[in-house]
Write an enzyme that holds these catalytic residues in place. Sequence first.
Site, short mmCIF file in Angstrom:
data_model
loop_
_atom_site.label_atom_id
_atom_site.label_comp_id
_atom_site.label_asym_id
_atom_site.label_seq_id
_atom_site.Cartn_x
_atom_site.Cartn_y
_atom_site.Cartn_z
N ARG A 240 -3.97 -21.18 -66.85
CA ARG A 240 -5.11 -21.83 -67.48
C ARG A 240 -5.33 -23.18 -66.79
NH1 ARG A 240 -6.19 -17.57 -68.92
NH2 ARG A 240 -6.64 -16.76 -71.03
N GLU A 269 -14.27 -24.29 -67.35
CA GLU A 269 -14.49 -23.16 -66.44
C GLU A 269 -15.91 -22.62 -66.62
OE1 GLU A 269 -12.55 -18.84 -66.25
OE2 GLU A 269 -11.08 -20.44 -65.99
N HIS A 288 -12.05 -16.71 -61.74
CA HIS A 288 -11.23 -16.03 -62.76
C HIS A 288 -11.18 -14.52 -62.50
CE1 HIS A 288 -9.63 -16.86 -67.04
NE2 HIS A 288 -9.05 -15.80 -66.56
#
Length: 330
Positions: A240, A269, A288
């Site tokens: 993360r 993000e 991601h």
Amino acid sequence: MVPAIFLGSKTHLKLAFPEDLRTEIGDRCEVVGGDVDISDLKARPGVLARVEVIFSTWGVPKLDEEFLKAAPRLKAIFYAAGSVKGFATPEAYDRGIVISSAWAANAVPVAEYTLATVLLSLKQFWTHSRRVSETHRFGHDLEVAGAYRSKVGLVSLGAVGKLVVGKLAPLELDLMAFDPFVDEVAAEELGVSLISLEEIFSTCEVVSLHTPWLPETEGLITGKLIRSMKQGATLINTSRGAVINEPELCEALADRPDLTAILDVTHPEPPPQDSPLYELPNAILTPHIAGSMSGEITRMGRWMVDEFLRYVEGQPLNHVVTRHMLDRMA
């Protein structure tokens, strides 16, 4: 026949539960309502009335009192995705609802992505490919760590970290790890050496982050740690973004152009448009993609169908997320 429903993002439901898996489910279930998302629940409030089992993926609404009132017969959820923190509630556990998740299946592609990036990083792929593009020249006598007796450090030995160890184990590498919840005996069984976080960063050619985002881990990776990394070292983050102090990371990368940071996750993000991460040549951003995507999502559906079959046959379940586990993750 067990009354069941497919609930979540319709796009992801099709990937998680293709026709062959739906056929298996149909042999044991009466599927009601077709594929249902949050907007459908609002338009068809009675669709959950008979449902005992939910097959789901991303896009599950929170199991609050309103939802549970609409689903009075609900007994189990089989979640073909990762963390259940976004929807699991104390009320659901109080009702005795079984919540199973394919988080372990989602760890598989993350470990594969990490293996690939570790090996490329040990060859300083990112630095040398950039230099070729910039100079239009091939260098000679290049210094790279290579994949023989180089030190690779892992921060956290959870589900993903252990899978990464398994994939790196056949290689002739020295595997190091920092995890305060793993003892020496368990580390020896895995084939890794436990060292401090400071040693991980100062001695390893590649450092890969797999720690969860918790209050204790937010900003864990500081600029000081990054600046201590060896010449030409690489930092990989697939956990993360918030576990890294990103302003300090940006400053360290600007001061140490020999370092590389491969960031599949950021905080927030995506990064804001004015983030230095977009401009730093030694920051490699990917959107991601390490986790399950496209066909990999079907693996999570497969695991949840297998879990459901164990459930209806009264066998022990392999992927239940208990209230205690959720409390620890929170």
